[in-house]
Motif scaffolding. Structure first.
Motif, PDB file in Angstrom:
ATOM      1  N   THR A 215     -20.568   9.116  10.162  1.00  0.00           N
ATOM      2  CA  THR A 215     -20.147  10.049   9.120  1.00  0.00           C
ATOM      3  C   THR A 215     -19.384   9.284   8.039  1.00  0.00           C
ATOM      4  O   THR A 215     -18.411   8.569   8.340  1.00  0.00           O
ATOM      5  CB  THR A 215     -19.252  11.149   9.680  1.00  0.00           C
TER       6      THR A 215
ATOM      7  N   GLU B 223     -26.845   4.933   3.035  1.00  0.00           N
ATOM      8  CA  GLU B 223     -26.790   6.322   3.489  1.00  0.00           C
ATOM      9  C   GLU B 223     -27.810   6.591   4.593  1.00  0.00           C
ATOM     10  O   GLU B 223     -27.509   7.274   5.578  1.00  0.00           O
ATOM     11  CB  GLU B 223     -27.023   7.261   2.310  1.00  0.00           C
ATOM     12  N   ASP B 224     -29.053   6.055   4.408  1.00  0.00           N
ATOM     13  CA  ASP B 224     -30.085   6.220   5.434  1.00  0.00           C
ATOM     14  C   ASP B 224     -29.662   5.581   6.758  1.00  0.00           C
ATOM     15  O   ASP B 224     -29.847   6.163   7.831  1.00  0.00           O
ATOM     16  CB  ASP B 224     -31.408   5.606   4.957  1.00  0.00           C
TER      17      ASP B 224
ATOM     18  N   ALA C  41     -26.638   5.018   7.799  1.00  0.00           N
ATOM     19  CA  ALA C  41     -25.529   5.788   8.380  1.00  0.00           C
ATOM     20  C   ALA C  41     -26.060   7.005   9.122  1.00  0.00           C
ATOM     21  O   ALA C  41     -25.595   7.334  10.222  1.00  0.00           O
ATOM     22  CB  ALA C  41     -24.550   6.202   7.281  1.00  0.00           C
ATOM     23  N   ARG C  42     -27.074   7.689   8.546  1.00  0.00           N
ATOM     24  CA  ARG C  42     -27.649   8.850   9.210  1.00  0.00           C
ATOM     25  C   ARG C  42     -28.318   8.454  10.519  1.00  0.00           C
ATOM     26  O   ARG C  42     -28.212   9.139  11.532  1.00  0.00           O
ATOM     27  CB  ARG C  42     -28.657   9.542   8.279  1.00  0.00           C
ATOM     28  N   ARG C  43     -29.075   7.336  10.483  1.00  0.00           N
ATOM     29  CA  ARG C  43     -29.767   6.881  11.691  1.00  0.00           C
ATOM     30  C   ARG C  43     -28.784   6.543  12.818  1.00  0.00           C
ATOM     31  O   ARG C  43     -29.070   6.798  13.992  1.00  0.00           O
ATOM     32  CB  ARG C  43     -30.638   5.665  11.376  1.00  0.00           C
ATOM     33  N   LYS C  44     -27.657   5.966  12.460  1.00  0.00           N
ATOM     34  CA  LYS C  44     -26.680   5.554  13.471  1.00  0.00           C
ATOM     35  C   LYS C  44     -25.689   6.674  13.821  1.00  0.00           C
ATOM     36  O   LYS C  44     -24.858   6.514  14.725  1.00  0.00           O
ATOM     37  CB  LYS C  44     -25.891   4.327  12.983  1.00  0.00           C
ATOM     38  N   GLY C  45     -25.804   7.787  13.102  1.00  0.00           N
ATOM     39  CA  GLY C  45     -24.883   8.909  13.374  1.00  0.00           C
ATOM     40  C   GLY C  45     -23.476   8.659  12.884  1.00  0.00           C
ATOM     41  O   GLY C  45     -22.502   9.181  13.446  1.00  0.00           O
TER      42      GLY C  45
ATOM     43  N   GLU D 250     -16.977   7.135  12.310  1.00  0.00           N
ATOM     44  CA  GLU D 250     -16.659   7.628  10.984  1.00  0.00           C
ATOM     45  C   GLU D 250     -16.159   6.483  10.113  1.00  0.00           C
ATOM     46  O   GLU D 250     -15.522   5.544  10.612  1.00  0.00           O
ATOM     47  CB  GLU D 250     -15.587   8.734  11.048  1.00  0.00           C
TER      48      GLU D 250
ATOM     49  N   GLU E  72     -26.530  -1.455   3.209  1.00  0.00           N
ATOM     50  CA  GLU E  72     -27.189  -1.171   4.475  1.00  0.00           C
ATOM     51  C   GLU E  72     -26.726  -2.141   5.557  1.00  0.00           C
ATOM     52  O   GLU E  72     -26.476  -1.751   6.697  1.00  0.00           O
ATOM     53  CB  GLU E  72     -28.706  -1.254   4.304  1.00  0.00           C
TER      54      GLU E  72
END
Length: 287
Positions: free
Chosen positions: A283, A274-275, A277-281, A260, A250
């Motif tokens: 890929t 993974e969480d 990465a999703r929050r920050k957009g 990316e 994290e």
């Protein structure tokens, strides 16, 4: 005769006359362009020194300008860096010896040949000329010939130019270019033709016979159309940041500034990573 038939014949004749006039008008504006390779003009004194006392040049082929010819005789020109052999001698003999080369030739020889009009050799580059019977050293005499146009007085009137005038010419070739500061040379002895050297001919991609046309100032300053591909914006290729460590955490994701991230196959990605990465957009891309 049928009136309609007469009218048809008249229209056909007028069309042919107009086409002929247009063709002649186009032809009137064309100037043949000749690419002139390196060559040497020799005085009678230097012909004697290079080929023997009383020697006479032997014509090989006539040149475009009346009375001028390429001779069978060839010489070697030598500079401080290198030499160029089999350089053609042009006749007839002149008052002063002159060597005309391209800028590429001058660099090969190791000399600083100035850009000059033919005959203007004062303070030009020194060069050595070697013939079968001897050699001569010129303290000055080697130039890069500036582009010029030979024409008769009738041609000069047709093109509305005068002797010594400098004009601009567009070469019609596979790679059209505009030659600037082209000097007009007028004489009863001249035949219409523009002379450029091999460097200029290669730059314009001139192969075989071609022609040029004199441009007005407005035409010269007009921007040439771009090639179609040049109008298209260049697409920027996306670059991926490659993650080098074995485990993606994290904390590592929170430090990322790239949209990316490329992950090697064996990289372990934590749930928190993974969480994040999703929050920050961001890929995550697997190899």
């Amino acid at each position: 005769m049928d009136e309609q038939l007469i009218q048809t014949i008249v229209e056909q004749v007028l069309t042919q006359l107009n086409q002929t006039a247009t063709a002649n008008e186009t032809l009137d504006h064309k100037i043949p362009i000749a690419v002139s390779a390196r060559h040497v003009h020799l005085s009678l004194e230097h012909i004697d020194q290079l080929f023997g006392k009383g020697y006479t040049l032997t014509p090989k082929s006539e040149l475009s300008q009346p009375g001028q010819f390429a001779a069978i005789e060839q010489v070697t020109i030598v500079g401080p860096k290198d030499a160029i052999s089999n350089v053609r001698v042009l006749g007839p003999a002149r008052d002063l010896t002159q060597v005309e080369v391209s800028l590429t030739d001058a660099r090969k020889l190791g000399i600083s040949a100035p850009l000059r009009f033919s005959g203007d050799i004062q303070n030009s580059a020194p060069v050595t000329i070697v013939g079968p019977k001897g050699s001569i050293y010129l303290h000055e005499g080697c130039i890069v010939a500036a582009s010029h146009i030979h024409m008769s007085p009738d041609d000069a009137r047709r093109f509305n130019v005068i002797d010594g005038q400098s004009i601009n010419v567009r070469a019609h070739s596979a790679r059209p270019v505009i030659f600037t500061n082209v000097k007009i040379r007028v004489s009863e002895r001249y035949r219409l033709e523009m002379h450029i050297d091999t460097d200029e001919g290669n730059a314009a991609f001139i192969q075989g016979s071609t022609y040029g046309e004199i441009l007005s100032e407005e035409e010269t300053n007009h921007h040439m159309p771009m090639i179609e591909n040049e109008r298209k914006p260049i697409e920027q290729k996306k670059t991926l940041t490659v993650y080098q460590k074995k485990v993606l955490t994290e904390q590592a994701v929170l430090k990322l500034t790239t949209p990316e991230l490329l992950l090697p196959k064996k990289t372990i990605v934590t749930a928190l990573a993974e969480d994040a990465a999703r929050r920050k957009g961001i890929t995550l891309v697997r190899q």
